[in-house]
Every structure is written in C-alpha cells, then in structure tokens.
Motif scaffolding. Structure first.
Motif, PDB file in Angstrom:
ATOM      1  N   THR A 125       0.815  -1.218   0.000  1.00 52.54           N
ATOM      2  CA  THR A 125       0.000   0.000   0.000  1.00 52.54           C
ATOM      3  C   THR A 125       0.846   1.264   0.000  1.00 52.54           C
ATOM      4  O   THR A 125       0.306   2.358  -0.087  1.00 52.54           O
ATOM      5  CB  THR A 125      -0.936   0.025   1.221  1.00 52.54           C
ATOM      6  OG1 THR A 125      -0.141  -0.035   2.409  1.00 52.54           O
ATOM      7  CG2 THR A 125      -1.912  -1.148   1.186  1.00 52.54           C
ATOM      8  N   LEU A 126       2.161   1.094   0.112  1.00 50.55           N
ATOM      9  CA  LEU A 126       3.065   2.238   0.118  1.00 50.55           C
ATOM     10  C   LEU A 126       4.090   2.099  -1.008  1.00 50.55           C
ATOM     11  O   LEU A 126       4.590   0.996  -1.270  1.00 50.55           O
ATOM     12  CB  LEU A 126       3.796   2.357   1.453  1.00 50.55           C
ATOM     13  CG  LEU A 126       2.932   2.559   2.702  1.00 50.55           C
ATOM     14  CD1 LEU A 126       3.797   2.510   3.960  1.00 50.55           C
ATOM     15  CD2 LEU A 126       2.159   3.865   2.620  1.00 50.55           C
ATOM     16  N   ASP A 134       4.020   8.861  -0.383  1.00 45.95           N
ATOM     17  CA  ASP A 134       4.268   7.427  -0.212  1.00 45.95           C
ATOM     18  C   ASP A 134       2.995   6.585  -0.305  1.00 45.95           C
ATOM     19  O   ASP A 134       3.020   5.478  -0.828  1.00 45.95           O
ATOM     20  CB  ASP A 134       4.960   7.186   1.137  1.00 45.95           C
ATOM     21  CG  ASP A 134       5.613   5.821   1.228  1.00 45.95           C
ATOM     22  OD1 ASP A 134       6.083   5.292   0.192  1.00 45.95           O
ATOM     23  OD2 ASP A 134       5.669   5.280   2.347  1.00 45.95           O
ATOM     24  N   SER A 135       1.888   7.095   0.174  1.00 46.04           N
ATOM     25  CA  SER A 135       0.630   6.333   0.177  1.00 46.04           C
ATOM     26  C   SER A 135       0.096   6.186  -1.247  1.00 46.04           C
ATOM     27  O   SER A 135      -0.176   7.173  -1.932  1.00 46.04           O
ATOM     28  CB  SER A 135      -0.415   7.051   1.032  1.00 46.04           C
ATOM     29  OG  SER A 135      -1.701   6.502   0.781  1.00 46.04           O
ATOM     30  N   ASP A 164      -2.822   4.988  -2.092  1.00 41.42           N
ATOM     31  CA  ASP A 164      -4.203   5.470  -2.112  1.00 41.42           C
ATOM     32  C   ASP A 164      -4.245   6.983  -2.287  1.00 41.42           C
ATOM     33  O   ASP A 164      -5.050   7.513  -3.054  1.00 41.42           O
ATOM     34  CB  ASP A 164      -4.942   5.077  -0.829  1.00 41.42           C
ATOM     35  CG  ASP A 164      -5.249   3.587  -0.753  1.00 41.42           C
ATOM     36  OD1 ASP A 164      -5.298   2.932  -1.824  1.00 41.42           O
ATOM     37  OD2 ASP A 164      -5.436   3.079   0.366  1.00 41.42           O
ATOM     38  N   ALA A 165      -3.372   7.696  -1.586  1.00 46.19           N
ATOM     39  CA  ALA A 165      -3.315   9.152  -1.715  1.00 46.19           C
ATOM     40  C   ALA A 165      -2.871   9.548  -3.124  1.00 46.19           C
ATOM     41  O   ALA A 165      -3.369  10.526  -3.682  1.00 46.19           O
ATOM     42  CB  ALA A 165      -2.366   9.742  -0.675  1.00 46.19           C
ATOM     43  N   GLN A 166      -1.962   8.769  -3.718  1.00 47.20           N
ATOM     44  CA  GLN A 166      -1.533   9.053  -5.082  1.00 47.20           C
ATOM     45  C   GLN A 166      -2.726   8.975  -6.040  1.00 47.20           C
ATOM     46  O   GLN A 166      -2.898   9.837  -6.903  1.00 47.20           O
ATOM     47  CB  GLN A 166      -0.442   8.074  -5.528  1.00 47.20           C
ATOM     48  CG  GLN A 166       0.897   8.305  -4.884  1.00 47.20           C
ATOM     49  CD  GLN A 166       1.958   7.339  -5.404  1.00 47.20           C
ATOM     50  OE1 GLN A 166       1.750   6.591  -6.358  1.00 47.20           O
ATOM     51  NE2 GLN A 166       3.127   7.362  -4.778  1.00 47.20           N
ATOM     52  N   TRP A 217       1.174  13.966  -7.229  1.00 48.46           N
ATOM     53  CA  TRP A 217       1.725  13.428  -5.981  1.00 48.46           C
ATOM     54  C   TRP A 217       3.257  13.380  -5.983  1.00 48.46           C
ATOM     55  O   TRP A 217       3.865  12.811  -5.077  1.00 48.46           O
ATOM     56  CB  TRP A 217       1.152  12.035  -5.708  1.00 48.46           C
ATOM     57  CG  TRP A 217       1.156  11.130  -6.905  1.00 48.46           C
ATOM     58  CD1 TRP A 217       0.143  10.937  -7.792  1.00 48.46           C
ATOM     59  CD2 TRP A 217       2.242  10.312  -7.352  1.00 48.46           C
ATOM     60  NE1 TRP A 217       0.538  10.055  -8.771  1.00 48.46           N
ATOM     61  CE2 TRP A 217       1.811   9.653  -8.513  1.00 48.46           C
ATOM     62  CE3 TRP A 217       3.530  10.081  -6.878  1.00 48.46           C
ATOM     63  CZ2 TRP A 217       2.624   8.778  -9.214  1.00 48.46           C
ATOM     64  CZ3 TRP A 217       4.348   9.194  -7.575  1.00 48.46           C
ATOM     65  CH2 TRP A 217       3.881   8.557  -8.731  1.00 48.46           C
TER      66      TRP A 217
END
Length: 175
Positions: free
Chosen positions: A80-81, A135-136, A138-140, A152
């Motif tokens: 996930t990272l 790094d995340s 999901d955030a990307q 990102w």
C-alpha cells in the motif's frame, strides 16, 4: 546488465525507471570517441538516451547503461506504500537510488535536499535534483495527474552548475 534476467514475481508488472550512464563510464566513452575522432557526447543523459535508440545493439551493449527504477506502473502487487513496493523491487535485484529516504515532514525533505546538495559532487552519476513523492498509493490515486505529470510528485531541483569559459574566436556567417 543492471536488469535481472528473472524475478520471483510471476504476474503482470511494469517497473518504471530511468537509464543512466555513470560519470566514470561516460568519461571513458568520450575518451574512446575522441581517440577515434568521433564527436564527443555533451552529457551523460543525452548519451544514455541516444544509446537506447541505437539500431546496432552491440554499440548499445558497450555503453554500460544502468537501469535505475523509480516506480511501478501496472502490477498485481499488494503493498500500500510506494516505499514498500520499491523495497520489494530492490529485493528482486534491481538497483536503488543511493539516497532514497522516507521523510515524515517538509523539514526532513529540506534536510535531505541540503545533504544531497553537498554530496552531489561525490555521486557516481550526475543529478540535477531530487523528486519528492507521496508514499501512500491510495493518496496518489486520490491526487491524480495533470495532463503531463502526477500531482503526488514534485521535482526539487538543485542550482545549475556554473563554469567559466573563454571565447577564443567568433566567426560570423550569413546563411
């Protein structure tokens, strides 16, 4: 030669990266070209790009190209990272960036930038900066992309290296 011939991951994966020529190898290529009376390469980045476009693979093979992975595209990985994915890619035999570091805040990013700025003259390859990435994964995805670049990631450039030169002659031409 820097890409493993096989990896343990047997499902679909796209490992993204950059092909570079280390300074020592670049200088050796230019020395050889000079001895042969061939034009010298202006910089290692253009030499690497030109080497990949060679139709004669034996010339490409002589150029000591190195693949430096920086990310993963299409894949079936579970991490996930981004940092975890890149550790996995490294465990398969791919190279890693020498100063890659996980930073917790902007002060740590700035500190790493200052370290790299001081150390850049000692790196095996020329650097014009560093890239800061979220790094995340999901955030990307949430942050997405513009037409040209991911939202990102951002390039944090070093000041240009300046050198003094002397103009020995100017020839004017009309054409």
């Amino acid at each position: 030669a820097s890409i493993p011939l096989s990896i343990v991951h047997k499902q679909r994966i796209e490992i993204r990266g950059e092909v570079v020529i280390f300074i020592e190898d670049f200088n050796a290529i230019n020395d050889e070209r000079e001895l042969k009376g061939e034009p010298m390469f202006a910089n290692a980045r253009n030499a690497a790009a030109g080497s990949l476009r060679q139709l004669d693979t034996s010339i490409t093979a002589k150029r000591k190209l190195t693949f430096m992975p920086y990310g993963v595209g299409a894949n079936t990985m579970n991490e996930t990272l981004l940092s975890q994915r890149m550790q996995t890619v490294a465990s398969w035999g791919f190279r890693t960036a020498p100063m890659a570091r996980l930073c917790k805040n902007k002060d740590e990013v700035e500190s790493l930038y200052q370290e790299m700025l001081v150390a850049r003259k000692n790196f095996a390859m020329l650097l014009d900066g560093m890239v800061v990435k979220v790094d995340s994964l999901d955030a990307q995805v949430d942050m997405g992309y513009t037409v040209k670049v991911p939202r990102w990631a951002v390039a944090y450039k070093f000041p240009a290296i300046e050198k003094v030169t002397r103009v020995k002659e100017i020839i004017l031409q009309i054409g």
